[in-house]
Structure formats: C-alpha cells, structure tokens
Scaffold this motif. Sequence first.
Motif, PDB file in Angstrom:
ATOM      1  N   ASP A  21       5.607  -7.714   3.071  1.00 28.68           N
ATOM      2  CA  ASP A  21       6.529  -7.965   4.183  1.00 28.68           C
ATOM      3  C   ASP A  21       6.452  -6.831   5.199  1.00 28.68           C
ATOM      4  OD1 ASP A  21       7.420 -10.375   3.158  1.00 28.68           O
ATOM      5  OD2 ASP A  21       9.043  -9.435   2.015  1.00 28.68           O
ATOM      6  N   THR A  22       6.969  -7.078   6.397  1.00 27.70           N
ATOM      7  CA  THR A  22       6.968  -6.029   7.422  1.00 27.70           C
ATOM      8  C   THR A  22       8.123  -5.054   7.204  1.00 27.70           C
ATOM      9  OG1 THR A  22       8.377  -7.259   8.963  1.00 27.70           O
ATOM     10  CG2 THR A  22       5.981  -7.627   9.097  1.00 27.70           C
ATOM     11  N   ILE A  23       7.949  -3.881   7.734  1.00 29.20           N
ATOM     12  CA  ILE A  23       9.001  -2.873   7.639  1.00 29.20           C
ATOM     13  C   ILE A  23      10.247  -3.347   8.378  1.00 29.20           C
ATOM     14  CG2 ILE A  23       9.616  -0.483   8.224  1.00 29.20           C
ATOM     15  CD1 ILE A  23       6.589   0.152   8.055  1.00 29.20           C
ATOM     16  N   GLU A  24      10.050  -4.002   9.511  1.00 29.25           N
ATOM     17  CA  GLU A  24      11.171  -4.505  10.306  1.00 29.25           C
ATOM     18  C   GLU A  24      12.020  -5.482   9.494  1.00 29.25           C
ATOM     19  OE1 GLU A  24      11.894  -6.195  14.814  1.00 29.25           O
ATOM     20  OE2 GLU A  24       9.999  -6.622  13.805  1.00 29.25           O
ATOM     21  N   TYR A  25      11.366  -6.357   8.733  1.00 31.10           N
ATOM     22  CA  TYR A  25      12.083  -7.332   7.903  1.00 31.10           C
ATOM     23  C   TYR A  25      12.899  -6.613   6.829  1.00 31.10           C
ATOM     24  CZ  TYR A  25      12.926 -11.123   4.588  1.00 31.10           C
ATOM     25  OH  TYR A  25      13.525 -12.027   3.745  1.00 31.10           O
ATOM     26  N   ALA A  26      12.309  -5.597   6.222  1.00 33.40           N
ATOM     27  CA  ALA A  26      13.020  -4.842   5.184  1.00 33.40           C
ATOM     28  C   ALA A  26      14.255  -4.152   5.756  1.00 33.40           C
ATOM     29  CB  ALA A  26      12.081  -3.813   4.559  1.00 33.40           C
ATOM     30  N   ILE A  27      14.121  -3.585   6.966  1.00 35.80           N
ATOM     31  CA  ILE A  27      15.256  -2.901   7.589  1.00 35.80           C
ATOM     32  C   ILE A  27      16.365  -3.889   7.913  1.00 35.80           C
ATOM     33  CG2 ILE A  27      15.986  -1.604   9.635  1.00 35.80           C
ATOM     34  CD1 ILE A  27      13.229  -0.314   9.663  1.00 35.80           C
ATOM     35  N   GLU A  28      15.986  -5.087   8.388  1.00 32.94           N
ATOM     36  CA  GLU A  28      16.988  -6.117   8.696  1.00 32.94           C
ATOM     37  C   GLU A  28      17.796  -6.468   7.447  1.00 32.94           C
ATOM     38  OE1 GLU A  28      14.886  -9.380  10.352  1.00 32.94           O
ATOM     39  OE2 GLU A  28      14.536  -8.416  12.302  1.00 32.94           O
ATOM     40  N   LYS A  29      17.115  -6.642   6.322  1.00 35.68           N
ATOM     41  CA  LYS A  29      17.817  -6.970   5.076  1.00 35.68           C
ATOM     42  C   LYS A  29      18.700  -5.818   4.629  1.00 35.68           C
ATOM     43  CE  LYS A  29      16.339  -9.649   1.946  1.00 35.68           C
ATOM     44  NZ  LYS A  29      15.692 -10.281   0.782  1.00 35.68           N
ATOM     45  N   MET A  30      18.223  -4.606   4.848  1.00 34.26           N
ATOM     46  CA  MET A  30      18.994  -3.428   4.477  1.00 34.26           C
ATOM     47  C   MET A  30      20.286  -3.339   5.304  1.00 34.26           C
ATOM     48  SD  MET A  30      17.795   0.597   4.662  1.00 34.26           S
ATOM     49  CE  MET A  30      16.246   0.251   3.848  1.00 34.26           C
ATOM     50  N   LEU A  31      20.157  -3.573   6.606  1.00 29.15           N
ATOM     51  CA  LEU A  31      21.303  -3.459   7.499  1.00 29.15           C
ATOM     52  C   LEU A  31      22.299  -4.597   7.312  1.00 29.15           C
ATOM     53  CD1 LEU A  31      19.556  -2.262  10.784  1.00 29.15           C
ATOM     54  CD2 LEU A  31      20.821  -0.895   9.124  1.00 29.15           C
ATOM     55  N   GLU A  32      21.798  -5.771   6.950  1.00 26.01           N
ATOM     56  CA  GLU A  32      22.686  -6.915   6.740  1.00 26.01           C
ATOM     57  C   GLU A  32      23.757  -6.611   5.695  1.00 26.01           C
ATOM     58  OE1 GLU A  32      20.435 -10.333   5.690  1.00 26.01           O
ATOM     59  OE2 GLU A  32      19.491 -10.555   7.657  1.00 26.01           O
ATOM     60  N   GLY A  33      23.329  -6.012   4.630  1.00 24.32           N
ATOM     61  CA  GLY A  33      24.269  -5.694   3.551  1.00 24.32           C
ATOM     62  C   GLY A  33      24.777  -4.278   3.590  1.00 24.32           C
ATOM     63  N   GLU A  34      24.380  -3.532   4.657  1.00 26.40           N
ATOM     64  CA  GLU A  34      24.762  -2.121   4.802  1.00 26.40           C
ATOM     65  C   GLU A  34      24.371  -1.318   3.556  1.00 26.40           C
ATOM     66  OE1 GLU A  34      28.818  -1.693   5.966  1.00 26.40           O
ATOM     67  OE2 GLU A  34      28.504  -2.653   7.911  1.00 26.40           O
ATOM     68  N   HIS A  35      23.171  -1.637   3.025  1.00 20.26           N
ATOM     69  CA  HIS A  35      22.634  -0.883   1.902  1.00 20.26           C
ATOM     70  C   HIS A  35      21.876   0.336   2.434  1.00 20.26           C
ATOM     71  CE1 HIS A  35      23.447  -3.764  -1.380  1.00 20.26           C
ATOM     72  NE2 HIS A  35      23.340  -4.675  -0.426  1.00 20.26           N
ATOM     73  N   ARG A  36      21.885   1.411   1.643  1.00 22.76           N
ATOM     74  CA  ARG A  36      21.137   2.603   2.055  1.00 22.76           C
ATOM     75  C   ARG A  36      19.721   2.592   1.502  1.00 22.76           C
ATOM     76  NH1 ARG A  36      21.822   5.964  -2.423  1.00 22.76           N
ATOM     77  NH2 ARG A  36      23.566   5.396  -3.751  1.00 22.76           N
ATOM     78  N   ASP A  37      19.437   1.691   0.547  1.00 18.94           N
ATOM     79  CA  ASP A  37      18.103   1.551  -0.032  1.00 18.94           C
ATOM     80  C   ASP A  37      17.815   0.057  -0.245  1.00 18.94           C
ATOM     81  OD1 ASP A  37      17.931   4.410  -0.433  1.00 18.94           O
ATOM     82  OD2 ASP A  37      19.183   4.134  -2.211  1.00 18.94           O
ATOM     83  N   ILE A  38      16.531  -0.273  -0.344  1.00 18.29           N
ATOM     84  CA  ILE A  38      16.153  -1.646  -0.670  1.00 18.29           C
ATOM     85  C   ILE A  38      14.971  -1.594  -1.643  1.00 18.29           C
ATOM     86  CG2 ILE A  38      14.615  -1.841   1.344  1.00 18.29           C
ATOM     87  CD1 ILE A  38      15.405  -4.819   1.475  1.00 18.29           C
ATOM     88  N   ILE A  39      14.977  -2.493  -2.640  1.00 15.78           N
ATOM     89  CA  ILE A  39      13.917  -2.533  -3.631  1.00 15.78           C
ATOM     90  C   ILE A  39      12.717  -3.293  -3.059  1.00 15.78           C
ATOM     91  CG2 ILE A  39      13.285  -3.211  -5.971  1.00 15.78           C
ATOM     92  CD1 ILE A  39      15.463  -1.026  -5.750  1.00 15.78           C
ATOM     93  N   VAL A  40      11.519  -2.758  -3.296  1.00 16.90           N
ATOM     94  CA  VAL A  40      10.278  -3.399  -2.835  1.00 16.90           C
ATOM     95  C   VAL A  40       9.450  -3.768  -4.067  1.00 16.90           C
ATOM     96  CG1 VAL A  40       8.187  -3.151  -1.464  1.00 16.90           C
ATOM     97  CG2 VAL A  40      10.319  -2.054  -0.708  1.00 16.90           C
ATOM     98  N   ILE A  41       9.070  -5.058  -4.164  1.00 18.36           N
ATOM     99  CA  ILE A  41       8.324  -5.552  -5.319  1.00 18.36           C
ATOM    100  C   ILE A  41       6.842  -5.664  -4.965  1.00 18.36           C
ATOM    101  CG2 ILE A  41       8.065  -7.457  -6.958  1.00 18.36           C
ATOM    102  CD1 ILE A  41      10.985  -8.171  -6.456  1.00 18.36           C
ATOM    103  N   ASP A  42       6.014  -5.149  -5.863  1.00 18.79           N
ATOM    104  CA  ASP A  42       4.562  -5.249  -5.704  1.00 18.79           C
ATOM    105  C   ASP A  42       3.972  -5.644  -7.057  1.00 18.79           C
ATOM    106  OD1 ASP A  42       1.997  -5.134  -4.732  1.00 18.79           O
ATOM    107  OD2 ASP A  42       1.803  -2.970  -4.964  1.00 18.79           O
ATOM    108  N   GLY A  43       3.871  -6.953  -7.304  1.00 23.66           N
ATOM    109  CA  GLY A  43       3.407  -7.426  -8.604  1.00 23.66           C
ATOM    110  C   GLY A  43       4.418  -7.063  -9.685  1.00 23.66           C
ATOM    111  N   GLU A  44       3.978  -6.292 -10.688  1.00 25.10           N
ATOM    112  CA  GLU A  44       4.868  -5.860 -11.760  1.00 25.10           C
ATOM    113  C   GLU A  44       5.389  -4.447 -11.517  1.00 25.10           C
ATOM    114  OE1 GLU A  44       2.945  -6.318 -15.498  1.00 25.10           O
ATOM    115  OE2 GLU A  44       2.744  -8.496 -15.321  1.00 25.10           O
ATOM    116  N   ASN A  45       5.153  -3.915 -10.330  1.00 29.86           N
ATOM    117  CA  ASN A  45       5.639  -2.579  -9.976  1.00 29.86           C
ATOM    118  C   ASN A  45       6.793  -2.691  -8.993  1.00 29.86           C
ATOM    119  OD1 ASN A  45       3.627  -1.160 -11.511  1.00 29.86           O
ATOM    120  ND2 ASN A  45       2.147  -1.651  -9.901  1.00 29.86           N
ATOM    121  N   TYR A  46       7.694  -1.703  -9.050  1.00 26.02           N
ATOM    122  CA  TYR A  46       8.893  -1.713  -8.216  1.00 26.02           C
ATOM    123  C   TYR A  46       9.030  -0.374  -7.502  1.00 26.02           C
ATOM    124  CZ  TYR A  46       9.773  -5.763 -11.093  1.00 26.02           C
ATOM    125  OH  TYR A  46       9.649  -6.970 -11.719  1.00 26.02           O
ATOM    126  N   TYR A  47       9.408  -0.444  -6.220  1.00 27.32           N
ATOM    127  CA  TYR A  47       9.519   0.742  -5.389  1.00 27.32           C
ATOM    128  C   TYR A  47      10.861   0.700  -4.665  1.00 27.32           C
ATOM    129  CZ  TYR A  47       4.481   0.915  -6.207  1.00 27.32           C
ATOM    130  OH  TYR A  47       3.252   0.953  -6.803  1.00 27.32           O
TER     131      TYR A  47
END
Length: 446
Positions: A21-47
């Motif tokens: 996904d794009t960074i812009e999309y991740a930021i939008e999801k973060m701001l929607e819920g006013e979260h300070r972090d967002i989990i990023v999934i890459d296969g079986e790895n998590y960031y």
Amino acid sequence: MKFPNAQDIASTNVVYTYMQDTIEYAIEKMLEGEHRDIIVIDGENYYVLTAMEVLKLKEDHIKLSDQISHLNLRKIPAVVKETNVLNLLKYLDELSEYICVVNDDKTIYGIITHTDITSNIDPEVILDNYTIEDFLKLSRRVRWINKEVKTLDVLTHMHTSGNDSVIVVEDQTPIGILTTKDVVQLIKHQSDLTLPIKEYMNSPVDVVYKRTSVREALEFVKKKHYKRLIVVDEHDKLVGIISQKELILLTYNRWSLVMKEHQAELQEINTLLIEQNREYELMASLDSLTGLYNRHKFKQLYNSSLETMLQRLEVLSLIILDIDHFKKVNDTYGHIAGDEVLKTVAQILQDETRRIDMICRWGGEEFVVLLPTVSLEQAGQIAEKLRVKIAQTSIEQVGDISASFGVCEVKERKRLEEVIAKADELLYKAKKSGRNRVELCEGRGY
C-alpha cells in the motif's frame, strides 16, 4: 489462579495495512482512528509505522505516493494465540511496545501492548505496602525540557533519543507532557512546529506521589490508559518515571510468590525474572544519559581495584575532569544541547582510554577516570591527551568546548572520598589558573 494466554488479553481491534500500500493510505488510516502507530503486514511478517517516522518523510525525501516498502520499518514479534503470557515477558524489552498475535494459519488475530498486559493483572495479588518510591531506582531517567523550546527541536530530540514522551518542567515541577500520540495530532492539523512546546503540551499533568502503593498505581494506569507514571514528591517536584513494563514485572514477581502450587510455571517465571533482574542490575550501575558507570558503582570498582593494587604492590591513578563553562551552555542553549556535550565528552573518554580503565559520570558535568597500574606521570600524559582531544572537539550549536583536569596517584590505602577531595583541589587549581589545563599532585603518590 492461572496465567492467561495471548488470545485472552489481545485487542482484536487492530488498524493495519499492507507493505504494498502507499504511505499516504497508511497515514489516512492512522489519522482516521487518531492512532499513533499502524501495523503493516508483509506475508507472515509484521511491522509498525509510527507517527515519528511519518514526520521524517520529508527529511528522507520519501513521497507519500511511494509504497510503504520504501520505508525501513521496525519488525515486531508475532506469537500464536495459545502462547502463555509468561512467554511474552521476554518481549517487553523490544523497542516496539507491540506483540502481534496470530492464528494457526498466520493471519492476524490481534495485538498485545503493555497496556493490555497491565489491564489484565488483578491488583488484589499486589502487596499494599509496596510503594512507587521503593522502585524508583528502576525507573528510566526522565527527559525534561523548558516550555520555551521550539516544538520541532523537541520532536527531533524524541526521534533521535528514542523517547516516546517528554516532560515540560518549570522550577522542577511538571507542567506539561507531549507523547507520540500527540505527535499524530500535530501531523493531522499540520501544526506550526516553530512555535514553543508550551503551545502544544498537555497540561495539567496527571501525576502520582512517590508513596503511592503499587495497587493504586496499577489502578491509575488501568483507569487512565497511560503508558507511564509521572512521579512527584510531597512538594510536587519531579522525581522520576515508572513505566508500565516495570509495574508488570513487579506484579509478576508477586504472582510467583502466591502460586507455589504451580511448580512448573513458577520455575519458568523465576528463570525469566532472574534474567530481567540481571538487566536491571546493570541499569542500576550506569548513568542513563552517558552509559558510563554511576557514582555508586564507581565506589565499588574503586574499592576492589584498590585491594588488587595493594596485594600486587602496584600503583593506581585517578583523573577528575570538569567541563568548562557548562552552566553557560545549559543557560544559553538549553539542556538538550547540554546533554549532547555530556554524551560527546563521555564518548571521547571511552575512545581514548583502555578497556580496563573505569569511567564514571561523577555528577553534573564532572567525570572520573580510574587507571589501574598507571603512575602519576603516565596519568598526566593520559589527561593531557584527553584535554587536547576535548579542546579539538566542536559541537553543533554549542561550538568549541574544553575541560579542566586534576590528577592523583594512589600508593596506599585511601578512601575514595579522600582521593576525590585531593583531585578536586587540583581541579579547582586548574580552573583558577585559566581552565583547559591539567594539574598533577605534587610529589609521587598520595
């Protein structure tokens, strides 16, 4: 009483996105819920993508339209949902506060934070006569700043130091706090970061008193959903910070005492706590800013080195140094700049001395170096080398720095206080003689 599994305490309300996904999309999801972090999934790895990393995008010349894979994200651990909470203790020292909980097919089930663990601890098993004051020695050094410091400088400091919060202090009293959650709001509202931190800090500050019981502290954390406790004395002066992690470990230690019937679990938790206590023992012996030995540990090292010297009929030398005009640095450029000066000098001392030499931050801007098997003349040469190295050092914003030195040789049984007092006299002489110089004890030995 049984220890819960990861699935019992995990939050299943997880905000996540994918590495493509794009960074812009991740930021939008973060701001929607006013979260300070967002989990990023890459296969079986998590960031995890944090608000602090979002602030760095412009600096790193990364576009919002780029994929998240362009970022160097921090990987977080993943455990299956049947994992016993005891086996999660080893993850509490991870830089990220998150532990990802997954199903058997490796899909995401939920997220565990320090808050989730704390909220599921029954305070009825905690001793009421244990107070926060009893555990302040385990707490992290609090990072505090002046209310007039520019917000951008504060955010830069948070990012480089890894601190997830800063306390704004006036006359030793906490008057405000800024956390990474607040950073999300600064991003959302495109705030002017050139304004002083007083414009954005949360005030007043919720504090607990150092005589608060551990039971009350846990209830406070559960009620407020805080990651940390700001501790003050009876005069409302700041004395330290206790993290959730420290409360968790304290609680589990108490649990181990009341669960004698669960021998297998008891053995497992004792092993984990022994390992954790070793880490805390090391923490308690070091100065949190410079990583050098603190005064208490240095006294122990001096006494043992002195005994070895006397047994082997060898010599021992001690150098004390003080950064010149350090108060002026703090008054002119602030404590963040002052901290950089202290860390720079500490690094020079480590780089220019032997592994067997013992370096201590004695207090404030004073450092002490203990030199086993080194004579007065040799110690004088080492001190001069250190003086020159420091004088050749220039620090951004502050400029050139220098230090003054006092050097003593110890040839008989002397208390550390006596040797320090003599070295201090020589240090004062160096200061009085113009600073940026080395003074040696007259005659051989002291």
